[in-house]
Design a protein around this motif. Sequence first.
Motif, PDB file in Angstrom:
ATOM      1  N   LEU A  90      52.663  12.009 -43.041  1.00  0.00           N
ATOM      2  CA  LEU A  90      51.513  12.600 -42.396  1.00  0.00           C
ATOM      3  C   LEU A  90      51.360  14.190 -43.678  1.00  0.00           C
ATOM      4  CD1 LEU A  90      52.046  12.208 -38.563  1.00  0.00           C
ATOM      5  CD2 LEU A  90      50.734  11.235 -39.485  1.00  0.00           C
ATOM      6  N   ARG A  91      50.278  14.268 -43.265  1.00  0.00           N
ATOM      7  CA  ARG A  91      50.003  15.761 -43.843  1.00  0.00           C
ATOM      8  C   ARG A  91      49.363  17.111 -42.710  1.00  0.00           C
ATOM      9  NH1 ARG A  91      46.326  17.629 -49.086  1.00  0.00           N
ATOM     10  NH2 ARG A  91      44.451  17.984 -47.765  1.00  0.00           N
ATOM     11  N   LEU A  92      50.206  18.497 -42.828  1.00  0.00           N
ATOM     12  CA  LEU A  92      48.992  18.792 -41.684  1.00  0.00           C
ATOM     13  C   LEU A  92      48.352  20.156 -42.587  1.00  0.00           C
ATOM     14  CD1 LEU A  92      51.852  19.711 -39.030  1.00  0.00           C
ATOM     15  CD2 LEU A  92      50.201  18.114 -39.304  1.00  0.00           C
ATOM     16  N   SER A  93      47.448  20.446 -42.116  1.00  0.00           N
ATOM     17  CA  SER A  93      46.709  21.848 -42.777  1.00  0.00           C
ATOM     18  C   SER A  93      46.329  23.119 -41.961  1.00  0.00           C
ATOM     19  CB  SER A  93      45.723  21.161 -42.796  1.00  0.00           C
ATOM     20  OG  SER A  93      45.680  19.966 -43.779  1.00  0.00           O
ATOM     21  N   CYS A  94      46.337  23.899 -42.267  1.00  0.00           N
ATOM     22  CA  CYS A  94      45.813  25.381 -41.287  1.00  0.00           C
ATOM     23  C   CYS A  94      45.546  26.179 -42.026  1.00  0.00           C
ATOM     24  CB  CYS A  94      47.473  26.116 -41.076  1.00  0.00           C
ATOM     25  SG  CYS A  94      47.663  27.799 -40.202  1.00  0.00           S
ATOM     26  N   GLN A  95      43.432  26.168 -41.630  1.00  0.00           N
ATOM     27  CA  GLN A  95      43.388  26.935 -42.127  1.00  0.00           C
ATOM     28  C   GLN A  95      42.739  28.231 -41.830  1.00  0.00           C
ATOM     29  OE1 GLN A  95      39.531  25.281 -42.950  1.00  0.00           O
ATOM     30  NE2 GLN A  95      38.861  27.007 -44.844  1.00  0.00           N
ATOM     31  N   ALA A  96      43.285  29.143 -42.299  1.00  0.00           N
ATOM     32  CA  ALA A  96      43.245  31.214 -42.113  1.00  0.00           C
ATOM     33  C   ALA A  96      41.755  31.486 -42.268  1.00  0.00           C
ATOM     34  CB  ALA A  96      44.469  31.669 -42.297  1.00  0.00           C
ATOM     35  N   SER A  97      41.753  32.570 -41.013  1.00  0.00           N
ATOM     36  CA  SER A  97      40.737  33.486 -41.310  1.00  0.00           C
ATOM     37  C   SER A  97      40.671  34.898 -41.185  1.00  0.00           C
ATOM     38  CB  SER A  97      39.369  32.873 -40.246  1.00  0.00           C
ATOM     39  OG  SER A  97      39.036  31.699 -40.235  1.00  0.00           O
ATOM     40  N   ILE A  98      40.532  35.002 -42.687  1.00  0.00           N
ATOM     41  CA  ILE A  98      41.442  36.919 -42.395  1.00  0.00           C
ATOM     42  C   ILE A  98      40.510  37.580 -43.353  1.00  0.00           C
ATOM     43  CG2 ILE A  98      43.362  37.705 -44.363  1.00  0.00           C
ATOM     44  CD1 ILE A  98      45.018  35.121 -44.546  1.00  0.00           C
ATOM     45  N   ARG A  99      40.096  38.862 -42.819  1.00  0.00           N
ATOM     46  CA  ARG A  99      39.573  39.802 -42.143  1.00  0.00           C
ATOM     47  C   ARG A  99      40.828  40.196 -43.422  1.00  0.00           C
ATOM     48  NH1 ARG A  99      35.147  39.705 -39.833  1.00  0.00           N
ATOM     49  NH2 ARG A  99      35.189  38.584 -37.840  1.00  0.00           N
ATOM     50  N   GLY A 100      40.099  41.419 -44.110  1.00  0.00           N
ATOM     51  CA  GLY A 100      40.712  42.358 -44.654  1.00  0.00           C
ATOM     52  C   GLY A 100      41.509  41.955 -46.607  1.00  0.00           C
ATOM     53  N   THR A 101      41.652  42.868 -47.040  1.00  0.00           N
ATOM     54  CA  THR A 101      42.257  42.196 -48.518  1.00  0.00           C
ATOM     55  C   THR A 101      43.539  42.262 -48.699  1.00  0.00           C
ATOM     56  OG1 THR A 101      42.607  44.452 -49.161  1.00  0.00           O
ATOM     57  CG2 THR A 101      40.288  43.580 -49.633  1.00  0.00           C
ATOM     58  N   SER A 102      44.204  41.974 -47.351  1.00  0.00           N
ATOM     59  CA  SER A 102      46.030  41.485 -48.294  1.00  0.00           C
ATOM     60  C   SER A 102      45.462  40.554 -47.360  1.00  0.00           C
ATOM     61  CB  SER A 102      46.475  42.066 -46.766  1.00  0.00           C
ATOM     62  OG  SER A 102      46.852  43.555 -46.690  1.00  0.00           O
ATOM     63  N   GLY A 103      46.363  39.669 -48.609  1.00  0.00           N
ATOM     64  CA  GLY A 103      47.436  38.482 -48.616  1.00  0.00           C
ATOM     65  C   GLY A 103      48.652  38.266 -47.638  1.00  0.00           C
ATOM     66  N   TYR A 104      48.408  37.230 -47.119  1.00  0.00           N
ATOM     67  CA  TYR A 104      49.798  36.753 -46.377  1.00  0.00           C
ATOM     68  C   TYR A 104      50.518  35.291 -46.607  1.00  0.00           C
ATOM     69  CZ  TYR A 104      47.955  39.616 -42.773  1.00  0.00           C
ATOM     70  OH  TYR A 104      46.385  40.884 -41.916  1.00  0.00           O
ATOM     71  N   ALA A 105      51.143  35.580 -45.808  1.00  0.00           N
ATOM     72  CA  ALA A 105      52.881  34.775 -46.389  1.00  0.00           C
ATOM     73  C   ALA A 105      52.526  33.825 -45.127  1.00  0.00           C
ATOM     74  CB  ALA A 105      54.461  34.899 -46.216  1.00  0.00           C
ATOM     75  N   MET A 106      52.586  31.968 -44.790  1.00  0.00           N
ATOM     76  CA  MET A 106      52.335  31.449 -44.331  1.00  0.00           C
ATOM     77  C   MET A 106      52.868  30.404 -44.023  1.00  0.00           C
ATOM     78  SD  MET A 106      48.211  30.841 -44.604  1.00  0.00           S
ATOM     79  CE  MET A 106      47.590  30.111 -43.341  1.00  0.00           C
ATOM     80  N   GLY A 107      53.363  29.310 -42.815  1.00  0.00           N
ATOM     81  CA  GLY A 107      54.529  28.800 -43.105  1.00  0.00           C
ATOM     82  C   GLY A 107      54.128  27.740 -41.737  1.00  0.00           C
ATOM     83  N   TRP A 108      55.732  27.306 -41.584  1.00  0.00           N
ATOM     84  CA  TRP A 108      54.688  25.770 -40.113  1.00  0.00           C
ATOM     85  C   TRP A 108      56.228  26.645 -38.755  1.00  0.00           C
ATOM     86  CZ3 TRP A 108      51.092  23.187 -39.224  1.00  0.00           C
ATOM     87  CH2 TRP A 108      49.533  22.984 -40.512  1.00  0.00           C
ATOM     88  N   TYR A 109      55.853  26.168 -38.066  1.00  0.00           N
ATOM     89  CA  TYR A 109      56.930  26.129 -37.086  1.00  0.00           C
ATOM     90  C   TYR A 109      56.983  24.905 -36.292  1.00  0.00           C
ATOM     91  CZ  TYR A 109      58.885  30.970 -37.511  1.00  0.00           C
ATOM     92  OH  TYR A 109      59.478  32.522 -38.367  1.00  0.00           O
ATOM     93  N   ARG A 110      58.136  24.658 -35.161  1.00  0.00           N
ATOM     94  CA  ARG A 110      57.890  23.335 -34.473  1.00  0.00           C
ATOM     95  C   ARG A 110      58.693  23.141 -33.366  1.00  0.00           C
ATOM     96  NH1 ARG A 110      60.699  18.956 -38.171  1.00  0.00           N
ATOM     97  NH2 ARG A 110      63.036  18.709 -37.621  1.00  0.00           N
ATOM     98  N   VAL A 111      58.206  22.952 -32.403  1.00  0.00           N
ATOM     99  CA  VAL A 111      59.064  22.935 -31.255  1.00  0.00           C
ATOM    100  C   VAL A 111      58.166  21.521 -30.818  1.00  0.00           C
ATOM    101  CG1 VAL A 111      59.217  23.802 -28.790  1.00  0.00           C
ATOM    102  CG2 VAL A 111      58.003  25.288 -30.586  1.00  0.00           C
ATOM    103  N   ALA A 112      60.043  21.236 -31.099  1.00  0.00           N
ATOM    104  CA  ALA A 112      60.461  19.616 -30.643  1.00  0.00           C
ATOM    105  C   ALA A 112      60.852  19.699 -28.626  1.00  0.00           C
ATOM    106  CB  ALA A 112      61.702  19.399 -30.997  1.00  0.00           C
ATOM    107  N   PRO A 113      60.358  18.895 -28.226  1.00  0.00           N
ATOM    108  CA  PRO A 113      60.949  18.398 -26.883  1.00  0.00           C
ATOM    109  C   PRO A 113      62.679  19.178 -26.172  1.00  0.00           C
ATOM    110  CG  PRO A 113      59.500  16.290 -27.444  1.00  0.00           C
ATOM    111  CD  PRO A 113      60.354  17.496 -28.618  1.00  0.00           C
TER     112      PRO A 113
END
Length: 121
Positions: free
Chosen positions: A18-41
């Motif tokens: 599977l492939r997950l996507s995350c689109q960010a709406s970012i205001r301003g000029t700073s770049g952000y690190a991005m990533g993924w967490y998960r919560v299993a049952p």
Amino acid sequence: HVQLVESGGGSAQAGESLRLSCQASIRGTSGYAMGWYRVAPGKDREFVAGISWSGGRSALSDSVKGRFTISRDNAKTTVYLQMDSLKPEDTAVYYCAAALTLVALRSPQYWGQGTRVTVSS
């Protein structure tokens, strides 16, 4: 302010991808690190993967190394999590996260709403 919207979750059989996507709406000029967490049952939140703003540095948890890949397309302000060789223990709600640096991603400033991944054996 950053808004994160995940997509791509769903159901898969063990061994599939599977492939997950995350689109960010970012205001301003700073770049952000991005990533993924998960919560299993029944489990605590777990860091899965992170990538720096430039994409030059990334981190993966030991539980997914060799199976998951994180990448990003800054032109589309989107980060991807390619999940291969899925296992039932990958079943979880996956959350996109953002922070100013890859290190700061250990305590993200921003979170998405989550997308569910279910892997059956």
